[in-house]
Design a protein around this motif. Structure first.
Motif, PDB file in Angstrom:
ATOM      1  N   LEU A 401       0.821  -1.213   0.000  1.00  0.00           N
ATOM      2  CA  LEU A 401       0.000   0.000   0.000  1.00  0.00           C
ATOM      3  C   LEU A 401       0.851   1.258   0.000  1.00  0.00           C
ATOM      4  O   LEU A 401       0.308   2.367   0.032  1.00  0.00           O
ATOM      5  CB  LEU A 401      -0.912   0.009   1.236  1.00  0.00           C
ATOM      6  N   VAL A 402       2.160   1.071  -0.004  1.00  0.00           N
ATOM      7  CA  VAL A 402       3.085   2.207   0.045  1.00  0.00           C
ATOM      8  C   VAL A 402       4.126   2.067  -1.058  1.00  0.00           C
ATOM      9  O   VAL A 402       4.269   1.008  -1.676  1.00  0.00           O
ATOM     10  CB  VAL A 402       3.776   2.298   1.422  1.00  0.00           C
ATOM     11  N   ALA A 410       3.738   4.418  12.815  1.00  0.00           N
ATOM     12  CA  ALA A 410       3.630   3.108  13.460  1.00  0.00           C
ATOM     13  C   ALA A 410       2.170   2.689  13.535  1.00  0.00           C
ATOM     14  O   ALA A 410       1.309   3.469  13.949  1.00  0.00           O
ATOM     15  CB  ALA A 410       4.236   3.165  14.859  1.00  0.00           C
ATOM     16  N   GLY A 411       1.891   1.460  13.083  1.00  0.00           N
ATOM     17  CA  GLY A 411       0.533   0.939  13.083  1.00  0.00           C
ATOM     18  C   GLY A 411      -0.215   1.160  11.784  1.00  0.00           C
ATOM     19  O   GLY A 411      -1.313   0.615  11.598  1.00  0.00           O
ATOM     20  N   GLN A 412       0.360   1.918  10.868  1.00  0.00           N
ATOM     21  CA  GLN A 412      -0.298   2.177   9.583  1.00  0.00           C
ATOM     22  C   GLN A 412      -0.236   0.941   8.694  1.00  0.00           C
ATOM     23  O   GLN A 412       0.808   0.293   8.598  1.00  0.00           O
ATOM     24  CB  GLN A 412       0.406   3.350   8.887  1.00  0.00           C
ATOM     25  N   PRO A 413      -1.334   0.573   8.004  1.00  0.00           N
ATOM     26  CA  PRO A 413      -1.275  -0.565   7.076  1.00  0.00           C
ATOM     27  C   PRO A 413      -0.305  -0.279   5.920  1.00  0.00           C
ATOM     28  O   PRO A 413      -0.361   0.792   5.301  1.00  0.00           O
ATOM     29  CB  PRO A 413      -2.714  -0.692   6.563  1.00  0.00           C
ATOM     30  N   VAL A 414       0.586  -1.243   5.655  1.00  0.00           N
ATOM     31  CA  VAL A 414       1.503  -1.111   4.524  1.00  0.00           C
ATOM     32  C   VAL A 414       1.314  -2.242   3.519  1.00  0.00           C
ATOM     33  O   VAL A 414       1.907  -2.236   2.441  1.00  0.00           O
ATOM     34  CB  VAL A 414       2.977  -1.058   4.995  1.00  0.00           C
ATOM     35  N   VAL A 434       9.677   4.933   3.969  1.00  0.00           N
ATOM     36  CA  VAL A 434       9.797   3.708   3.178  1.00  0.00           C
ATOM     37  C   VAL A 434      10.956   3.884   2.208  1.00  0.00           C
ATOM     38  O   VAL A 434      10.970   4.818   1.396  1.00  0.00           O
ATOM     39  CB  VAL A 434       8.496   3.427   2.407  1.00  0.00           C
ATOM     40  N   THR A 435      11.934   2.985   2.281  1.00  0.00           N
ATOM     41  CA  THR A 435      13.111   3.090   1.415  1.00  0.00           C
ATOM     42  C   THR A 435      13.135   2.048   0.308  1.00  0.00           C
ATOM     43  O   THR A 435      13.898   2.187  -0.648  1.00  0.00           O
ATOM     44  CB  THR A 435      14.400   2.978   2.249  1.00  0.00           C
ATOM     45  N   ALA A 436      12.311   1.004   0.415  1.00  0.00           N
ATOM     46  CA  ALA A 436      12.256  -0.025  -0.633  1.00  0.00           C
ATOM     47  C   ALA A 436      10.972  -0.816  -0.482  1.00  0.00           C
ATOM     48  O   ALA A 436      10.467  -1.011   0.627  1.00  0.00           O
ATOM     49  CB  ALA A 436      13.463  -0.957  -0.549  1.00  0.00           C
ATOM     50  N   VAL A 437      10.446  -1.263  -1.623  1.00  0.00           N
ATOM     51  CA  VAL A 437       9.276  -2.143  -1.636  1.00  0.00           C
ATOM     52  C   VAL A 437       9.519  -3.227  -2.673  1.00  0.00           C
ATOM     53  O   VAL A 437       9.662  -2.932  -3.868  1.00  0.00           O
ATOM     54  CB  VAL A 437       7.980  -1.383  -1.971  1.00  0.00           C
TER      55      VAL A 437
END
Length: 448
Positions: A401-402, A410-414, A434-437
């Motif tokens: 989602l990011v 903290a606690g956010q859905p990713v 976020v540095t990588a997905v």
């Protein structure tokens, strides 16, 4: 709270079974049963996370169990722990006061925490071979999972995991660890390894995954299902057994199995009435391969607890790993276990005499020297960066989602459940960027 509300609450929190399998809890809890059992047995030697959790958060455990019991319409709610944990039992009794719950005290044997063994201990009923607990009106949930249910009632998702680190480390400890924390950070927080070139066991010594490649160990991270990390010297008995090739195991089975039946007679599933006779699989391997005899289909009934090869077999053969390989093959070939799948109650006649004491198991596993270690709880670990896998559960990987560059709290859905698939939500365990997905979401934390 009714069932649909609880199921949605559990789904949104990303709760999965913390006992090891990682089945999405919102799917498992969408049922109706007579008995709900909280599994606090922690039957693998050397692990202490659940024991600490039950002492530290007994009220939250009771809250989660009561909510689940109400939602599924269960008549009984049971918390199962080992009798030797007297302090834990006293703590639970106080938390359970007036809650109409039962405390079941079990002997110190392996595998007391196996789902089907635990159901037999608590209800006297045997789940049919290849059946589900609901077939006998039961539902089992790990105590950590139920504490997460209690948190979910307050809108808190799963972002951390209690992990025991023990074995050859400078300071064995229990940490509350953000998901995605590198294993190297965890071991370093315990003062590092006390042996050169250690082998890591992720989980317990019986069913845990042995990682002997330093690069793999360096890339491993804490997940929702990881309850322990054990360091042992390279060449340790458990390392040797885990690294045998399938070809070597099959050839040894074909030439050295003496058909003594110890693997069958001490099998926990055989002793609750399953017609699982793993010595017949070994016989098939010695008689021309698994296709040569119908007995090889017995492999499909194996729970892979490991007692047969790590305790029972006098010839040091590997029934468990051979069964696991055959199960994969049969499933690929869409070969099913033939009916009938009856329970044979008479097989339980000697069960009380064939339970394997953990103390004897530890000697056989060459881990007796670690049994006297009592890891302390050292609090929250705070890594600089986490790599949160999008698949920490049975089912499809979560959909990210990011994207890189996004700031998260903290606690956010990713990670979200793919449409129409079995899966679980994944949440950020810390605030940062976020540095990588890729197959995971990497987050660099904000300076404290």
């Amino acid at each position: 709270m009714d069932k649909s509300q609880l199921v949605e609450c559990v789904r949104a929190a990303g709760i999965v079974g913390q006992g090891g399998a990682g089945f999405p809890a919102h799917v498992k809890y969408d049922t109706d049963v007579e008995t709900v059992i909280a599994n606090g047995c922690e039957c693998e030697p050397l692990l202490h996370s659940d024991k600490h959790l039950m002492e530290a958060r007994a009220e939250d455990l009771v809250r989660g169990l009561r909510a689940l019991r109400t939602a599924v319409g269960a008549r009984r709610g049971v918390i199962a722990v080992k009798r030797k944990y007297e302090r834990v039992a006293d703590r639970l009794r106080k938390a359970m006061a007036g809650a109409d719950l039962e405390l079941a005290l079990l002997d110190d044997f392996y595998p007391a925490g196996d789902e089907q063994v635990l159901i037999y201990e608590a209800t006297g009923r045997s789940v049919p071979p290849l059946g589900l607990p609901k077939d006998v009106g039961a539902l089992v949930a790990n105590v950590g999972t139920l504490v997460s249910v209690g948190d979910a009632l307050d809108g808190k998702p799963v972002t951390h995991r209690l992990v025991t680190v023990t074995g050859d480390v400078a300071r064995p400890a229990i940490w509350n660890v953000p998901l995605g924390t590198p294993l190297s950070d965890l071991v370093e927080a315990c003062g590092g390894a006390t042996v050169e070139d250690p082998v890591h066991i992720l989980g317990g010594p019986m069913m845990g995954r042995v990682v002997d490649d330093p690069k793999q160990a360096a890339s491993a991270v804490v997940t929702k299902t990881l309850g322990g990390v054990i360091l042992v010297p390279r060449g340790h008995y458990l390392h040797q057994r885990a690294t045998l090739s399938l070809d070597v195991m099959a050839r040894r089975a074909a030439t050295a199995c003496i058909q003594c039946r110890y693997c069958t007679d001490l099998c926990p599933r055989f002793l609750i009435g399953h017609d699982f006779q793993t010595h017949k699989v070994m016989r098939a391997l010695g008689g021309g391969g698994p296709e040569a005899a119908p007995g090889s289909l017995q492999a499909l009934l194996c729970s892979e607890c490991g007692l047969c090869e790590l305790f029972s077999c006098p010839m040091h053969l590997s029934p468990r790993r051979l069964n696991a390989a055959l199960k994969v093959r049969f499933r690929e070939q869409k070969v099913d276990f033939p009916e009938p799948r009856r329970v044979k109650p008479s097989q339980a006649a000697l069960r009380s005499y064939r339970k394997i004491p953990v103390s004897r198991l530890a000697i056989k596993l060459d881990i007796a020297r670690y049994m006297g270690l009592h890891p302390e709880f050292l609090g929250d670990l705070k890594p600089a960066r986490v790599r949160v896998p999008l698949r920490q559960h049975i089912g499809a990987p979560s959909v990210p989602l990011v994207k890189p560059g996004d700031r998260v709290s903290a606690g956010q859905p990713v990670g979200a459940i793919p449409s129409g698939a079995l899966g679980a939500f994944v949440h950020a365990p810390l605030s940062g960027v976020v540095t990588a997905v890729d197959d995971a979401v990497t987050i660099t934390g904000e300076p404290s």
